[in-house]
Each structure stands twice: as C-alpha cells, then as structure tokens.
Design an enzyme around this catalytic site. Structure first.
Site, PDB file in Angstrom:
ATOM      1  N   HIS A  13       0.869  -1.202   0.000  1.00  0.00           N
ATOM      2  CA  HIS A  13       0.000   0.000   0.000  1.00  0.00           C
ATOM      3  C   HIS A  13       0.891   1.233   0.000  1.00  0.00           C
ATOM      4  CE1 HIS A  13      -3.765   2.191   1.684  1.00  0.00           C
ATOM      5  NE2 HIS A  13      -2.858   3.121   1.379  1.00  0.00           N
ATOM      6  N   HIS A  15       1.481   5.395  -1.736  1.00  0.00           N
ATOM      7  CA  HIS A  15       1.054   6.544  -2.561  1.00  0.00           C
ATOM      8  C   HIS A  15       2.287   7.176  -3.179  1.00  0.00           C
ATOM      9  CE1 HIS A  15      -3.035   6.622  -0.747  1.00  0.00           C
ATOM     10  NE2 HIS A  15      -2.391   6.114   0.290  1.00  0.00           N
ATOM     11  N   ARG A  17       1.907   9.525  -5.791  1.00  0.00           N
ATOM     12  CA  ARG A  17       1.510  10.799  -6.424  1.00  0.00           C
ATOM     13  C   ARG A  17       1.961  10.816  -7.893  1.00  0.00           C
ATOM     14  NH1 ARG A  17      -1.468  10.828  -1.972  1.00  0.00           N
ATOM     15  NH2 ARG A  17      -0.492  11.733  -0.163  1.00  0.00           N
ATOM     16  N   ASN A  41      -5.296   7.328  -5.848  1.00  0.00           N
ATOM     17  CA  ASN A  41      -5.993   8.578  -5.483  1.00  0.00           C
ATOM     18  C   ASN A  41      -5.228   9.829  -5.923  1.00  0.00           C
ATOM     19  OD1 ASN A  41      -4.020   8.121  -3.488  1.00  0.00           O
ATOM     20  ND2 ASN A  41      -5.183   9.201  -1.921  1.00  0.00           N
ATOM     21  N   LYS A  99      -9.583  -0.120  -5.572  1.00  0.00           N
ATOM     22  CA  LYS A  99      -9.605   0.484  -4.235  1.00  0.00           C
ATOM     23  C   LYS A  99     -10.944   1.153  -3.973  1.00  0.00           C
ATOM     24  CE  LYS A  99      -7.768   2.179  -0.382  1.00  0.00           C
ATOM     25  NZ  LYS A  99      -6.656   3.068  -0.113  1.00  0.00           N
ATOM     26  N   HIS A 136     -10.419   1.315   2.092  1.00  0.00           N
ATOM     27  CA  HIS A 136     -10.204   2.296   3.162  1.00  0.00           C
ATOM     28  C   HIS A 136     -11.425   2.174   4.072  1.00  0.00           C
ATOM     29  CE1 HIS A 136      -8.541   6.115   4.874  1.00  0.00           C
ATOM     30  NE2 HIS A 136      -9.726   6.028   5.453  1.00  0.00           N
ATOM     31  N   HIS A 174      -4.610  -0.587   6.201  1.00  0.00           N
ATOM     32  CA  HIS A 174      -4.134   0.198   7.351  1.00  0.00           C
ATOM     33  C   HIS A 174      -5.072   0.115   8.561  1.00  0.00           C
ATOM     34  CE1 HIS A 174      -6.848   2.957   5.331  1.00  0.00           C
ATOM     35  NE2 HIS A 174      -5.959   3.331   4.438  1.00  0.00           N
ATOM     36  N   ASP A 247       1.387   2.592   3.615  1.00  0.00           N
ATOM     37  CA  ASP A 247       0.545   3.782   3.448  1.00  0.00           C
ATOM     38  C   ASP A 247       1.403   5.043   3.413  1.00  0.00           C
ATOM     39  OD1 ASP A 247      -1.734   5.232   2.991  1.00  0.00           O
ATOM     40  OD2 ASP A 247      -2.380   5.274   5.072  1.00  0.00           O
ATOM     41  N   HIS A 251       3.150  14.533   1.424  1.00  0.00           N
ATOM     42  CA  HIS A 251       2.506  15.842   1.227  1.00  0.00           C
ATOM     43  C   HIS A 251       3.562  16.916   1.459  1.00  0.00           C
ATOM     44  CE1 HIS A 251      -1.724  14.540   1.191  1.00  0.00           C
ATOM     45  NE2 HIS A 251      -1.395  13.668   2.131  1.00  0.00           N
ATOM     46  N   ALA A 263      -4.107  14.863   5.520  1.00  0.00           N
ATOM     47  CA  ALA A 263      -3.805  13.610   6.217  1.00  0.00           C
ATOM     48  C   ALA A 263      -2.794  12.824   5.405  1.00  0.00           C
ATOM     49  CB  ALA A 263      -5.085  12.800   6.374  1.00  0.00           C
TER      50      ALA A 263
HETATM   51  C1  NCD Z   1      -3.560   9.096   2.230  1.00  0.00           C
HETATM   52  C2  NCD Z   1      -3.103  10.120   1.196  1.00  0.00           C
HETATM   53  O1  NCD Z   1      -2.541  11.139   1.583  1.00  0.00           O
HETATM   54  O2  NCD Z   1      -3.263   9.870  -0.004  1.00  0.00           O
HETATM   55  N1  NCD Z   1      -3.591   9.718   3.519  1.00  0.00           N
HETATM   56  C3  NCD Z   1      -3.557   9.104   4.715  1.00  0.00           C
HETATM   57  O3  NCD Z   1      -3.681   9.782   5.741  1.00  0.00           O
HETATM   58  N2  NCD Z   1      -3.367   7.812   4.840  1.00  0.00           N
HETATM   59  C4  NCD Z   1      -4.860   8.522   1.831  1.00  0.00           C
HETATM   60  C5  NCD Z   1      -5.233   7.271   2.598  1.00  0.00           C
HETATM   61  O4  NCD Z   1      -4.667   6.204   2.385  1.00  0.00           O
HETATM   62  O5  NCD Z   1      -6.119   7.361   3.467  1.00  0.00           O
HETATM   63 ZN    ZN Z   2      -3.313   5.066   1.746  1.00  0.00          ZN
END
Ligand code: NCD
Ligand code: ZN
Length: 347
Positions: A13, A15, A17, A41, A99, A136, A174, A247, A251, A263
């Site tokens: 899992h 991200h 971007r 996402n 997802k 999620h 998660h 996860d 950011h 988040a």
């Molecule tokens: C994730 C994100 O920033 O894309 N943020 C997070 O707090 N985990 C999205 C997600 O997996 O919930």
């Molecule tokens: Zn995530």
C-alpha cells in the site's frame, strides 16, 4: 541478534503521487521493496486500465536503474465504474486490484463511493474474477466520532460486503484498532489486513504532544495505546492474515502545516529499520519476514521474492534524514521518535 537476512520485502500500500513528487519518492520505496500496490488517489484519480498503464510507465521511468521493482496498479472505484472495462483491464493485467474509498473518507477521496449498494455488481464481477478489493475502512458520517469510524465501517459496510460476497478477496487497509484485528481474525480466509509502520510505532498522544503536530496526522487517525499494542501483537504473531502496507503518503510541508492540514505520513524512507526495531523490542525478529515479505504475497497469490535483504543492528542509533526536497518544497520524513538501531545493510 545483530544481523538478519530476509526475503526482500513488498509494500502492499503506497502513494507515489505524480510528476515531481513521484520522481522524488519512488526511489525511497524501490531501494528496499521488490513490489508494491500503487494507490490510485491522484487528482484526478486513476479510473481505468488505460490510465493505470500510463501511470505505471511514469513509475517505471522514475525507478532507478539499479532497482528491480514491480508496481501493481489499481483503479479507484466510483459509482460509475464500468464492470466490463474493469474485467477487461484485469484480464489484460493492466490492473491488479480496485480500491474502495468511501466518498470523503480521506485525502483525494471526493470521487469515491457514497452508496455501497451502487457498486455491488462491480464487486460481484471482481469476486468472479478473483480480483482483490482494497478498502479504506472508515465511515464518513461526520456525526460518528473520528476515533470510531473504522469500527463502525466494519460493523456496517464491511460485514455487509462479506456477507453478500464471501468469495471476494478483500484487504482491509491500514487497520488501526483491536476491533479490526479481532474482526479479521474471525472472518473467512479471504479477508486479510495491512498494517502501517506508524500505527505500530505510535499512539494518538503523539499528535498532541506539546501542541498540535500535523506531521503525525494521517487517516485512519492514530488510536489509543491499547489499540497500538493489539496491532503489534497481530503483526508480530506471524499470523498470515496480517502484512505490511506502509501507506506512505507524501505531502508538502505547506499542505501539512496548514489551517486545514492534509492527512498522510511519508514513511517510505525508514519503514524497514523502524519495523525491525519494533519487532526486536517485542522479541519477534523471527516473524519480521512473514509480516514484510511472505503473508502479503500469499494473500495475493504471488510467489515470494527470490532476492534477499540484510538488516544489521548498529551500536549507535540511526540518524534519519529529516526531509526530501522537491522543487524548493519539503516533504517531511516520518520520525517515530524512538531510537532505531537497525538499518538495511548493503548486499
Ligand atoms: C492518504 C493520502 O494522503 O493519499 N492519507 C492518509 O492519511 N493515509 C490517503 C489514505 O490512504 O487514506
Ligand atoms: Zn493510503
């Protein structure tokens, strides 16, 4: 134990971007992980096989030549997802899983699903295909306490999906509570769960220690110590239902240190040293490999990685880099604020 060798881990899992952030974060994962499931996402989200294939190419282009890494692509389910397109993309290997984001549950989930009943035909197709559903697991009703949203999701939505489609392969992503650990343990074999390094490392007090600390804000939000302990027990037990999904969610500082901060915790850089330290602290180094490298692959019916990875325990604690630099902006690297003596050793 001062040194261990394990099957090279997978991160089920992550991200990545896009664009400049993608280029900066991909090497942080590919250095130590052989395979990952890539979350869809983006803005706008990855909705079909064609977009997933183009995104996969951008990830491959950002992967350093020295690293052998295989991204597994996902699509973002919406109430408009076309089950025939999904089927074709799955059969062509363009996508590996789908997802489910309840609309509004987390970062970039605005296009997600409001009414689960609307996607039941798609989920039925997935069950027939053997295509995994990644969830999620939080309800979005603002009247429900933020610390209870995962529990309520399990009792209402997840229980409903499993009851309707017991043959559907599901990953509850998660997980953060003892309720989830118990539910997953008691459910049929098709339900497994991923656990993040930050939910194993910290409880909710960290978010508020000495003030509000946005770099520890993620969703699902960190929970009480008793829940963290229950996650550590599940992860270190060796039980094949639990495996690593970091996860890792980068950011920019400006988006985190904000009146309405995003988040997400960016933890790719030191996930493995942090996990080795947590497992060591719990006298469980023997089950680390199951959690990082074996249980997830079994859940997804994939073979284990052939390559190995060595970890060594140093005399002095690791000095973590504090941030990644991207076009003059910073992404803060997750720091669990305890000493980490373990590190990945050169092969
Ligand atoms: C994730 C994100 O920033 O894309 N943020 C997070 O707090 N985990 C999205 C997600 O997996 O919930
Ligand atoms: Zn995530």
């Amino acid at each position: 134990m001062k040194k261990i060798e394990i099957t090279k881990p997978d991160d089920w899992h992550v991200h990545f971007r896009d664009n400049e952030i993608l280029k900066a974060v991909v090497p942080e994962t590919t250095r130590n992980f052989a395979r990952s499931i890539i979350m869809p996402n983006l803005i706008p989200p990855i909705l079909n096989g064609k977009q997933a294939t183009a995104y996969k190419k951008r990830i491959e282009d950002a992967t350093p030549k020295k690293d052998t890494f295989k991204p597994f692509m996902t699509i973002y389910l919406t109430e408009q997802t076309d089950k025939n397109e999904l089927k074709e993309s799955f059969i062509n290997n363009a996508i590996f899983a789908a997802k489910l984001y309840p609309a509004g549950a987390t970062t970039n989930s605005g296009s997600g699903v409001k009414d689960i009943k609307k996607i039941m035909p798609v989920l039925e197709t997935m069950a027939t295909l053997g295509m995994p559903l990644l969830i999620h697991g939080e309800v979005t009703d603002q009247k429900i306490d933020i610390f209870d949203r995962e529990k309520v999701f399990i009792e209402t939505i997840l229980a409903f999906i499993i009851n309707e489609l017991p043959e559907l392969k599901i990953t509850l992503e998660h997980i953060t509570t003892s309720d989830s650990v118990n539910f997953v343990n008691e459910a049929n074999k098709n339900l497994c769960a991923s656990i993040t390094p930050h939910h194993l490392a910290l409880n909710r007090n960290t978010i508020f220690k000495g003030g509000i600390r946005p770099h520890y804000f993620c969703l699902p939000i960190l929970k009480r110590e008793k829940h963290r302990k229950s996650l550590v027990d599940a992860a270190t037990s060796g039980n094949s239902k639990f495996f690593l999904g970091t996860d890792s969610a980068p950011h920019f500082v400006s988006d985190k240190e904000n009146a309405c901060g995003c988040a997400g915790v960016f933890n790719a850089s030191y996930s493995l040293p942090i996990l080795a330290q947590i497992f060591d602290n719990n006298n469980a180094l023997k089950t680390l490999e199951k959690f990082t490298s074996i249980n997830g692959a079994s859940h997804y019916n994939l073979s284990r990685n052939k390559i190995k990875l060595k970890l060594k325990k140093n005399e002095n604690p690791l000095r973590l880099r504090k941030s990644l630099e991207v076009n003059g902006e910073k992404i803060i690297i997750f720091d669990p604020e305890f000493s980490i003596f373990w590190d990945v050793a050169l092969p």
